[in-house]
Design a protein around this motif. Structure first.
Motif, mmCIF file in Angstrom:
data_model
loop_
_atom_site.group_PDB
_atom_site.id
_atom_site.type_symbol
_atom_site.label_atom_id
_atom_site.label_comp_id
_atom_site.label_asym_id
_atom_site.label_seq_id
_atom_site.Cartn_x
_atom_site.Cartn_y
_atom_site.Cartn_z
ATOM 1 N N GLU A 1 64.614 39.842 73.662
ATOM 2 C CA GLU A 1 64.830 38.404 73.521
ATOM 3 C C GLU A 1 63.548 37.689 73.101
ATOM 4 O O GLU A 1 63.583 36.737 72.298
ATOM 5 C CB GLU A 1 65.349 37.823 74.842
ATOM 6 N N ALA A 2 62.406 38.154 73.636
ATOM 7 C CA ALA A 2 61.128 37.550 73.255
ATOM 8 C C ALA A 2 60.815 37.809 71.788
ATOM 9 O O ALA A 2 60.325 36.921 71.066
ATOM 10 C CB ALA A 2 60.005 38.087 74.143
ATOM 11 N N GLU A 3 61.095 39.045 71.327
ATOM 12 C CA GLU A 3 60.866 39.369 69.918
ATOM 13 C C GLU A 3 61.749 38.528 69.005
ATOM 14 O O GLU A 3 61.317 38.034 67.968
ATOM 15 C CB GLU A 3 61.125 40.856 69.687
ATOM 16 N N ALA A 4 63.015 38.345 69.428
ATOM 17 C CA ALA A 4 63.928 37.531 68.627
ATOM 18 C C ALA A 4 63.480 36.071 68.612
ATOM 19 O O ALA A 4 63.543 35.391 67.562
ATOM 20 C CB ALA A 4 65.345 37.632 69.192
ATOM 21 N N ALA A 5 63.005 35.577 69.749
ATOM 22 C CA ALA A 5 62.531 34.192 69.823
ATOM 23 C C ALA A 5 61.288 33.993 68.960
ATOM 24 O O ALA A 5 61.121 32.947 68.320
ATOM 25 C CB ALA A 5 62.234 33.825 71.276
ATOM 26 N N TRP A 6 60.431 34.992 68.919
ATOM 27 C CA TRP A 6 59.232 34.915 68.075
ATOM 28 C C TRP A 6 59.616 34.789 66.608
ATOM 29 O O TRP A 6 59.089 33.946 65.877
ATOM 30 C CB TRP A 6 58.364 36.141 68.312
ATOM 31 N N ARG A 7 60.516 35.662 66.203
ATOM 32 C CA ARG A 7 60.937 35.638 64.799
ATOM 33 C C ARG A 7 61.628 34.324 64.448
ATOM 34 O O ARG A 7 61.489 33.802 63.345
ATOM 35 C CB ARG A 7 61.863 36.817 64.528
ATOM 36 N N ALA A 8 62.405 33.799 65.399
ATOM 37 C CA ALA A 8 63.159 32.574 65.118
ATOM 38 C C ALA A 8 62.235 31.363 64.970
ATOM 39 O O ALA A 8 62.558 30.417 64.251
ATOM 40 C CB ALA A 8 64.167 32.312 66.235
#
Length: 291
Positions: free
Chosen positions: A279-286
């Motif tokens: 979820e953190a990786e996805a939030a970073w990319r977003a």
């Protein structure tokens, strides 16, 4: 990345179902264990009282009339019965079917009905229970960490009950004239504390009997002190289990269930960590954008 998070969520859901099943199995195991423990406690309490009256302080017991002996024995029996009821009442299960999230809970409560509790127990045990009641501990059974805390809380309540019953039994024996009257209640409490902390000289003896030597100062002559041997009831969970195969077998089953829970708990925490990372990786990319 979204697919990875969805996969982890599915794996977590499977683990939660397995943990819920383990929780229900543990609840049933404890229900059987506490019922057997209550019966074994009654027997061991009577045996310990018998030993004090016939081996520890036989002269004092012989001074009692037949009626006084019967009253003493009846008080011990009632105390054992009430202790068994308190142990069983410490485990209450409920399913909150009306909760919007359909969360199942286990609740521990020490709120009991004092109805026919003997006066020796109701005078102080019910006071200690009622002053802090209702002592409830609810937990979401799909969370292994909370479930482990629930189990530890129940174990603490069991030990508290054993200590309280031991204390009340000693008061009954002292009021009947079996235990020396020169030992005030604070000394009885100190003896139990000294035994648990290892600050007094322990002596070998039968199960559930506290047999130690204390140095007690003379209140009138402060410079004088003497060694006094004390024998009191001190119910110990390990000794009760050792003496009763049924209780020991239920404890073994609980240990096996806890082993399964620990394994599932490690897997659950690992998956939660994976989900947080994903979820953190996805939030970073977003949120990332080039200047």
């Amino acid at each position: 990345m979204v697919r990875a998070i969805e996969r982890i969520e599915r794996e977590l859901a499977v683990l939660q179902e397995a943990i819920q099943a383990i929780a229900k199995e543990m609840q049933m195991a404890y229900a059987s264990y506490l019922a057997a423990l209550g019966q074994a406690l009654r027997k061991q309490l009577i045996l310990a009282s018998y030993h004090l009256c016939t081996q520890g302080y036989p002269e004092n017991f012989l001074k009692l009339s037949l009626n006084q002996r019967q009253q003493l024995q009846q008080s011990i029996r009632k105390l054992g019965q009430k202790a068994a009821e308190i142990l069983i009442s410490s485990l209450i299960s409920q399913e909150d079917e009306e909760d919007e999230e359909d969360v199942e809970e286990i609740t521990i409560s020490h709120e009991v009905t004092e109805g026919e509790m003997p006066s020796e127990l109701s005078s102080s045990h019910s006071e200690s229970v009622n002053n802090s009641s209702p002592q409830t501990y609810s937990v979401e059974i799909s969370n292994p960490i909370e479930l482990a805390k629930w189990q530890q809380h129940l174990e603490v309540q069991m030990q508290h009950t054993l200590r309280k019953v031991s204390h009340e039994a000693n008061l009954i024996l002292q009021n009947a004239g079996i235990l020396p009257q020169k030992l005030p209640e604070p000394v009885l409490e100190a003896a139990a504390a000294a035994a648990s902390e290892g600050s007094a000289e322990m002596m070998p003896g039968p199960p559930n009997i506290l047999n130690l030597v204390l140095e007690i100062a003379d209140e009138q002559e402060t410079e004088k002190s003497g060694l006094t041997q004390i024998m009191t009831i001190n119910l110990r969970l390990g000794e009760i289990e050792f003496a009763d195969t049924t209780v020991a077998n239920h404890r073994k089953q609980i240990r096996e269930i806890l082993g399964q829970l620990n394994k599932l708990g490690r897997e659950y925490q690992k998956k939660q960590r994976e989900r947080s990372i994903a979820e953190a990786e996805a939030a970073w990319r977003a949120s990332w954008y080039e200047d």
